[in-house]
Design a protein around this motif. Structure first.
Motif, short mmCIF file in Angstrom:
data_model
loop_
_atom_site.label_atom_id
_atom_site.label_comp_id
_atom_site.label_asym_id
_atom_site.label_seq_id
_atom_site.Cartn_x
_atom_site.Cartn_y
_atom_site.Cartn_z
N ALA A 385 0.69 -0.92 -0.07
CA ALA A 385 0.34 -0.36 -0.10
C ALA A 385 0.99 1.15 -0.06
N THR A 386 1.78 1.50 0.85
CA THR A 386 2.81 2.67 0.99
C THR A 386 4.18 1.88 1.29
N PRO A 387 4.90 2.46 1.01
CA PRO A 387 6.83 2.34 1.17
C PRO A 387 7.19 2.84 2.71
N LYS A 388 7.36 1.51 2.95
CA LYS A 388 7.75 1.62 4.45
C LYS A 388 9.60 2.74 4.70
N ASP A 389 9.94 2.78 3.69
CA ASP A 389 11.03 3.72 3.91
C ASP A 389 11.44 4.70 2.78
N MET A 426 -5.60 -3.75 1.06
CA MET A 426 -7.34 -3.90 1.52
C MET A 426 -7.99 -2.19 0.67
N MET A 427 -8.76 -2.04 0.54
CA MET A 427 -9.10 -1.32 -0.03
C MET A 427 -9.31 0.01 0.39
N THR A 428 -9.27 -0.66 1.76
CA THR A 428 -9.28 0.92 2.66
C THR A 428 -8.06 1.30 3.76
N ASP A 429 -6.77 0.37 3.28
CA ASP A 429 -5.37 1.56 2.87
C ASP A 429 -4.70 1.50 1.69
N GLN A 430 -4.96 1.68 0.40
CA GLN A 430 -5.36 2.39 -0.38
C GLN A 430 -5.96 3.89 -0.59
N TRP A 431 -7.10 3.47 -0.29
CA TRP A 431 -7.79 5.00 -0.12
C TRP A 431 -7.17 6.09 0.99
N ASP A 432 -7.00 5.10 2.42
CA ASP A 432 -6.25 5.78 3.45
C ASP A 432 -5.33 7.04 2.61
N ALA A 433 -4.31 5.56 1.64
CA ALA A 433 -2.94 6.28 1.60
C ALA A 433 -2.89 7.03 0.21
N GLY A 434 -4.18 7.54 -0.16
CA GLY A 434 -4.88 8.13 -0.85
C GLY A 434 -4.49 8.04 -2.45
N ALA A 435 -5.01 6.52 -2.05
CA ALA A 435 -4.84 6.16 -3.96
C ALA A 435 -6.64 5.88 -3.78
N LYS A 436 -6.85 6.92 -4.41
CA LYS A 436 -8.06 7.42 -4.48
C LYS A 436 -9.08 7.00 -6.47
#
Length: 535
Positions: A385-389, A426-436
């Motif tokens: 979902a998002t890069p850790k570093d 999960m789509m919740t993680d994608q959406w929260d990360a800004g991938a709408k």
């Protein structure tokens, strides 16, 4: 070298009287080392072109201060001999050449050195800023009323809600949607179909029953095309001669080295009139247009995604290549193929299409152009979902949120969609990360059996998405369709399962989903929906 940079800086500062604007790329205090600490993300200078200039402001200059400007993604690759190991006496600047702009288009610009500190990096350009607002109108100015209304609906919900989508197993059904209904109690809002079997004499696409049932329920429709092409003129001639009854069939859609089944069909030859490849191209375009016309006559709007994943990984890795034949000869023939298809469909009066282009990242040379594309999709499998570093550059390329941000930077006036996905966060993680994403469509699991682990998106993934307030299911889409198109859906809530055997189709399939006349070798096949061992 010092004289070169001083004179260049003077000329640049003198040019400030000309119309120009400054874009700050980096600001702060960055003490120079020979490591990768001081980098400018390519999204900061998207659109940089020859004739632009980069100004670097420095302080704390000590004895024998040196600097090198390099390409971080390519192992600190030198981008110009003039920009390697030059002495720093004060603020400096350099002009962006066409070759430098091309080399750095998608790469991090890295400043390394010793004995000085960078305080600011500025891109100076005479290019006008983009003053457009919102998302482009449909590229087809003669689009049907229904197509315009569906497109307006997509624009209205984009960034606020996301459309759930399933993919037909191989070609012309909604089996995966049925699995989602079993898991969640609701159907997804859109279903994907594929013209993958168009080559064959038995192809089912004149019977639009599955698509019409889905549309009549209030759903949306998207279609792609795994386009099979002959490798040789002899194959094409044999197919034409026997096309009336049980023709020999070509099966390849992968380019050599891209996968199986493979074809050596050449797109650069296909775009030339007078070649046998062009004859095939136009014959198949007519064939698919005839079938899209049946959908148009039934009032069905299609999100049309041709030539998907054209660049493959050729824009991501130095040794990358196109996966499918339509990308085998590079971006120019592929763009020409898109334009030929678009113009031919327009001449045929097909105005029920919303055109979706597949971005593979770093492949803007493959882009058909704003006037030929309505929506831009990204296909992502097995990513986080998002890069850790932030130092983990590869994580960025595997990131849904980074891909979304990248695409928005380069195509700010096109809606973005996750046109294929699998093993996704999960789509919740994608959406929260800004991938709408406008919509997301996990790929199908061939011959899936309820209870087994789904190859790409199982019950946990779908239930996570359907618990979100911003997800659009079939029930929601039915209401939206009523709002934008009027009350024209049937209200069916439990569609019949489209079963090929029940419709008189007693064909055999191999385990790759390929329909065959009958088994000719030992192995496991599918017949009437059952796996059969042939000894």
């Amino acid at each position: 070298m010092t004289k070169f940079f001083c004179s260049l800086l003077v000329s640049l500062l003198a040019a400030t009287a000309l119309p120009a604007r400054d874009i700050t790329l980096l600001e702060g205090e960055y003490k120079m080392t020979w490591g990768p600490e001081c980098c400018v993300d390519p999204m900061k200078f998207a659109g940089m072109s020859g004739g632009d200039s980069i100004l670097v402001f420095v302080k704390d200059i000590n004895g024998y201060a040196q600097c090198s400007v390099r390409d971080k993604q390519n192992g600190w690759k030198e981008v110009s001999p003039a920009l390697s190991y030059f002495l720093v006496k004060g603020n400096f600047a350099f002009e962006v050449s066409d070759s430098l702009a091309h080399a750095m288009r998608h790469h991090s610009l890295m400043f390394s050195g010793t004995n000085f500190t960078i305080t600011k990096v500025v891109l100076r350009t005479k290019r006008p800023s983009d003053t457009r607002v919102g998302y482009d109108d449909l590229c087809d100015k003669q689009a049907s009323w229904r197509t315009k209304q569906i497109y307006q609906m997509l624009r209205d919900i984009y960034g606020k809600k996301s459309i759930s989508c399933s993919m037909a197993e191989v070609n012309w059904n909604y089996k995966e949607a049925g699995y989602v209904k079993t898991w969640t109690g609701k159907y997804p809002a859109m279903n994907g179909f594929d013209y993958i079997h168009l080559t064959y004499g038995w192809e089912p696409y004149k019977d639009i029953t599955p698509v019409k049932e889905w549309w009549d329920m209030g759903g949306l429709v998207t279609i792609c095309w795994h386009w099979r092409a002959p490798s040789t003129e002899a194959e094409w001639n044999a197919y034409q001669k026997d096309s009336i009854k049980d023709p020999p069939s070509f099966i390849g859609f992968y380019a050599p080295g891209g996968g199986s089944p493979v074809t050596e069909f050449s797109p650069k030859e296909a775009v030339k009139e007078g070649t046998w490849q062009h004859d095939f191209l136009m014959a198949d375009l007519k064939k698919v247009a005839d079938r899209l016309e049946i959908l148009q006559d039934s009032g069905i709007v299609v999100l049309w995604r041709p030539f998907h994943e054209a660049a493959g990984n050729s824009g991501i890795y130095g040794d990358g290549k196109a996966w499918f034949w339509w990308g085998a000869d590079g971006p120019e023939p592929c763009k020409q193929l898109w334009h030929i298809m678009y113009n031919y469909f327009h001449e045929r009066g097909l105005h029920n299409l919303i055109w979706v282009w597949n971005c593979q990242i770093n492949d803007d040379e493959w882009y058909p152009g704003d006037d030929y594309v309505d929506i831009i999709g990204r296909d992502l499998y097995n990513y986080t979902a998002t890069p850790k570093d932030n130092a983990d550059e590869q994580a960025k390329y595997n990131s849904a949120s980074w891909s979304f941000e990248f695409m928005h930077t380069y195509y700010p006036h096109k809606m973005l969609t996750l046109s294929e996905c699998g093993n996704s966060p999960m789509m919740t993680d994608q959406w929260d990360a800004g991938a709408k994403w406008l919509y997301a469509m996990p790929w199908y699991h061939y011959q899936y059996t309820m209870g087994q682990k789904h190859q790409w998106a199982g019950s946990d993934w779908w239930n996570n998405w359907f618990k979100m307030d911003n997800v659009i299911t079939l029930d929601d889409m039915r209401a939206l369709r009523a709002q934008y198109l009027g009350q024209e859906t049937t209200g069916i809530t439990n569609p019949k399962v489209y079963n090929a055997a029940a419709n008189g189709d007693n064909a055999w399939y191999n385990l790759s989903g390929m329909r065959i006349k009958e088994p000719t070798q030992k192995g496991i096949y599918v017949h009437n929906g059952c796996k059969i061992v042939v000894k």
